[in-house]
Design an enzyme around this catalytic site. Structure first.
Site, mmCIF file in Angstrom:
data_model
loop_
_atom_site.group_PDB
_atom_site.id
_atom_site.type_symbol
_atom_site.label_atom_id
_atom_site.label_comp_id
_atom_site.label_asym_id
_atom_site.label_seq_id
_atom_site.Cartn_x
_atom_site.Cartn_y
_atom_site.Cartn_z
ATOM 1 N N ASP A 97 -8.313 -8.167 1.965
ATOM 2 C CA ASP A 97 -7.487 -7.048 1.522
ATOM 3 C C ASP A 97 -7.024 -6.304 2.778
ATOM 4 O OD1 ASP A 97 -6.404 -4.779 0.345
ATOM 5 O OD2 ASP A 97 -8.339 -3.925 -0.220
ATOM 6 N N GLU B 31 -1.669 1.730 4.222
ATOM 7 C CA GLU B 31 -1.887 1.544 2.791
ATOM 8 C C GLU B 31 -3.260 2.017 2.348
ATOM 9 O OE1 GLU B 31 -2.980 -0.312 -1.033
ATOM 10 O OE2 GLU B 31 -3.985 -0.480 0.911
ATOM 11 N N ASP C 151 -0.795 -7.948 -2.785
ATOM 12 C CA ASP C 151 -2.072 -7.354 -2.410
ATOM 13 C C ASP C 151 -3.166 -8.066 -3.195
ATOM 14 O OD1 ASP C 151 -3.961 -5.653 -1.280
ATOM 15 O OD2 ASP C 151 -2.746 -3.852 -1.597
#
Length: 342
Positions: free
Chosen positions: A184, A218, A238
């Site tokens: 991630d 982010e 994502d």
């Protein structure tokens, strides 16, 4: 799709420390690769990278984004014994950090190794070594230098506000699993770079003009708050969530219908589902109850866009994460179908 390229790129990117606020080296690496393919690039003031791809039609521009910033830590203060107190960057699962190796980056360009430990790290010394809560205020960094006082550590050039990057511990298994912290969202960045590689190698022109965007904030909520005005649709790539009542596995591309910021665009999400069916892509549709994306940031900032979210299934997010190359390839197949659809 060239899975060898994607895996090789991912290994290189995962090896570059890039906690939120310290992403320039990662962005430099991505931009250099995009330029090697011949694509035009640009950066905005806060460091997000834009990569431009010309399409067959120019009346609509599609945006695709992933983020190269990761979770991490920062030096909160230097303790009297020379160890480092910490504050977190983003939301790492703090108990998983106990015993992890790390690197401390100073403002003057020095890098030191260390270990993140509980403040009760020794079973032979502390009665609560195994029971003490692993919370951020009860964790510290032991630096791999001869430092026994605050002054010793300061002489190294370490100061409050320095970046502490966690070792990702990357492994690729023969069965196709990719194990690492910070999949991630570096695995999605790698998927987008794999798409750029595929377009270039096969002389494919997408249906519409594209802007591939790599964001840098982010993990703290404002990565894609600013996007180019010409973007009509924004697809965030994502990590897909796994667990509880979610349908996704590590071999699927997850299509998110709703997260904590609200539902994604109904028509665009439906289009992605139909494309997945048409292309025989292994997919799941899920709701992410504790999640926000770069599309969330873009919408909250008032951008006039349709937005959707997809990504490879990733297990144990914000801890020791794992996905499978099949999930990455299924994500790429869906992206390719989306950008080539008239």
């Amino acid at each position: 799709m060239n899975k060898e390229y994607v895996v090789a790129f991912a290994k290189k990117l995962l090896a570059i420390d890039s906690p939120t606020g310290y992403t320039k080296k990662a962005i430099d690496f991505i931009e250099e690769e995009a330029k090697r393919f011949g694509y035009q690039t640009k950066r905005n003031h806060k460091g997000n990278l834009w990569i431009y791809v010309k399409g067959n039609h120019h009346h609509k521009t599609l945006g695709l984004c992933a983020h190269c910033d990761t979770l991490g830590l920062m030096v909160r203060s230097i303790k009297s014994d020379g160890k480092l107190a910490l504050t977190n960057l983003g939301g790492p699962i703090i108990p998983t950090l106990d015993g992890e190796y790390c690197r401390i980056y100073t403002r003057d360009g020095q890098c030191y190794s260390g270990t993140i430990l509980s403040t009760s790290p020794a079973a032979h010394v502390y009665k609560d070594a195994s029971t003490k809560k692993r919370e951020i205020d009860e964790m510290e960094v032991r630096i791999d230098e001869v430092t026994y006082t605050k002054e010793d550590t300061q002489k190294l050039g370490i100061q409050n506000g320095d970046i502490v990057a966690i070792d990702p511990k990357v492994q690729i298994t023969e069965s196709g699993f990719i194990k690492s912290r910070f999949l991630d969202d570096k695995i999605s960045v790698s998927a987008l770079m794999g798409i750029l590689h595929h377009l270039k190698e096969n002389a494919i022109t997408p249906a519409y003009d594209l802007i591939f965007m790599m964001s840098t904030y982010e993990e703290v909520g404002h990565g894609m708050a600013h996007i180019p005005d010409e973007i009509a649709e924004l697809l965030a790539v994502d990590m897909g969530c796994i667990g509880l009542d979610l349908a996704c596995t590590e071999q699927d591309v997850s299509i998110c219908a709703k997260d904590s910021s609200g539902p994604y665009d109904y028509d665009l999400t439906s289009k992605l589902i139909e494309l997945a069916k048409r292309e025989a892509v292994s997919y799941a549709i899920d709701i992410y109850p504790q999640y926000g994306s770069d599309v969330s940031a873009a919408r909250n900032a008032g951008n006039d866009i349709k937005g959707a979210l997809i990504g490879p299934g990733v297990h144990a997010s914000h801890g020791m994460e794992r996905t499978h190359i099949d999930g990455v390839l299924n994500t790429m197949k869906l992206i390719l179908a989306y950008i080539c659809e008239e």
